[in-house]
Design an enzyme around this catalytic site. Structure first.
Site, PDB file in Angstrom:
ATOM      1  N   ARG A 121       0.858  -1.183   0.000  1.00 38.13           N
ATOM      2  CA  ARG A 121       0.000   0.000   0.000  1.00 38.13           C
ATOM      3  C   ARG A 121       0.894   1.232   0.000  1.00 38.13           C
ATOM      4  NH1 ARG A 121      -3.483  -2.867  -1.383  1.00 38.13           N
ATOM      5  NH2 ARG A 121      -5.542  -3.201  -0.480  1.00 38.13           N
TER       6      ARG A 121
ATOM      7  N   HIS B  56      -1.032  -0.145  -9.718  1.00 34.74           N
ATOM      8  CA  HIS B  56      -1.680  -1.061  -8.763  1.00 34.74           C
ATOM      9  C   HIS B  56      -2.237  -2.307  -9.471  1.00 34.74           C
ATOM     10  CE1 HIS B  56      -3.696  -1.157  -4.546  1.00 34.74           C
ATOM     11  NE2 HIS B  56      -3.400  -2.388  -4.965  1.00 34.74           N
TER      12      HIS B  56
ATOM     13  N   GLU C 257      -3.397   7.455  -4.354  1.00 31.76           N
ATOM     14  CA  GLU C 257      -4.013   6.797  -5.510  1.00 31.76           C
ATOM     15  C   GLU C 257      -5.414   7.301  -5.784  1.00 31.76           C
ATOM     16  OE1 GLU C 257      -2.087   2.461  -4.887  1.00 31.76           O
ATOM     17  OE2 GLU C 257      -4.101   2.441  -5.732  1.00 31.76           O
TER      18      GLU C 257
HETATM   19  C1  GLV Z   1      -4.927  -5.377  -3.614  1.00 31.54           C
HETATM   20  O1  GLV Z   1      -4.238  -4.424  -3.468  1.00 31.54           O
HETATM   21  C2  GLV Z   1      -5.422  -6.170  -2.531  1.00 31.54           C
HETATM   22  O2  GLV Z   1      -5.298  -5.769  -1.358  1.00 31.54           O
HETATM   23  O3  GLV Z   1      -5.972  -7.239  -2.799  1.00 31.54           O
END
Ligand code: GLV
Length: 313
Positions: A232, A279, A261
């Site tokens: 993250r 991402h 984001e």
């Molecule tokens: C994607 O970022 C997830 O947490 O599955």
């Protein structure tokens, strides 16, 4: 009614429709007002990490709401205590995206270490070039480099398994998960930062991990090292990272996630020593089927009176 905030895969949409009346969003995330309005009266919500599920949302959904199924393993977008207070189950999608996320992590480690994009840009710019002993030198992974894994859970372990094939030595921060039989040395974060050639982040974003990688942490890393983040964005202080990359505190970064984001700090876009992707850690066709399928299965569990198979609360 089941509110599905964004279109899932075709198979998962068919599965959720088989459970009852569905109110479905589109490809893009709904605006906040639309999100709140469309949730009203739902018994179940299937959402993604782009939706903030907080007390306001839960109140807008109302007292019929039984379950919020996040199509993601990370659930920092959800106020879990607020859901628990209202008797709403929260579920996520652990286990089904470890391989895909670890694969993309390796792609970023390799691309950032071996300057794949520098080479790509060189050729596309039509710059004359010829093979040379000093040309585009990068970090040799297989010449005794050390990978430091911050967050040694399912995804961290999947990265470790892949890294072994590259002869990387592996360090990891302490984990509450039972130890596996991988040859990994468990060390504290500062030791990991000091000894690693590549640092890869795999911990969840929590109040305790926000800006875990800040100016002080970056200063502990080797000037030749690479930072990779497929977890993250908020785990890294992005401003400190930009400075570190600009001033040679570390050599390069591979980033799949960002603090704000979907906006990306424009300074990162200017830096040649950063590889960035939008991402896409879990964006494999099979993986997305599994994630969407698991979220719908959790909804089916709760609506049939059973315990969800992958609960968060
Ligand atoms: C994607 O970022 C997830 O947490 O599955």
């Amino acid at each position: 009614m089941i509110y599905v905030t964004r279109l899932l895969t075709d198979t998962a949409m068919a599965q959720v429709r088989a459970l009852g009346e569905v109110r479905a969003g589109g490809d893009d995330p709904p605006a906040r007002a639309e999100l709140l309005e469309r949730a009203e009266g739902a018994r179940a919500v299937v959402c993604t990490l782009t939706e903030r599920i907080d007390a306001e949302f839960l109140d807008a959904a109302g007292p019929r709401l039984e379950v919020v199924a996040n199509v993601a393993v990370g659930y920092d977008n959800i106020d879990v205590p607020a859901a628990t207070e209202r008797g709403v189950r929260v579920t996520n999608t652990p286990g089904v995206l470890d391989g895909a996320t670890a694969d993309l992590t390796m792609a970023l480690i390799l691309a950032a270490s071996r300057r794949v994009l520098d080479g790509d840009r060189l050729l596309r710019s039509r710059t004359p070039w010829v093979w040379g002993p000093r040309m585009l030198l990068g970090l040799d992974l297989s010449a005794g480099a050390t990978l430091g894994i911050v967050g040694y859970g399912r995804i961290g372990r999947a990265v470790a398994r892949r890294a072994r094939a590259f002869d990387l030595k592996i360090l990891a921060t302490p984990s509450s998960a039972p130890p596996g039989d991988e040859p990994v040395e468990i060390v504290d974060l500062d030791t990991l930062l000091e000894r690693s050639d590549v640092v890869s982040l795999h911990c969840p974003l929590t109040p305790g991990t926000r800006h875990l990688i800040d100016e002080r942490a970056l200063a502990r890393m080797k000037p030749t090292s690479v930072l990779v983040n497929t977890a993250r964005g908020g785990i890294v202080d992005e401003r400190a990272l930009v400075t570190a990359l600009r001033t040679g505190v570390i050599a390069a970064a591979g980033l799949d996630v960002f603090e704000g984001e979907p906006s990306v700090n424009p300074a990162l876009l200017e830096l040649g020593n950063v590889v960035i992707t939008p991402h896409i850690g879990s964006a494999g066709t099979v993986t997305r089927e599994r994630m969407c399928g698991l979220a719908v299965a959790n909804v089916a569990d709760v609506l049939s009176g059973a315990a969800p198979r992958t609960p968060v609360n």
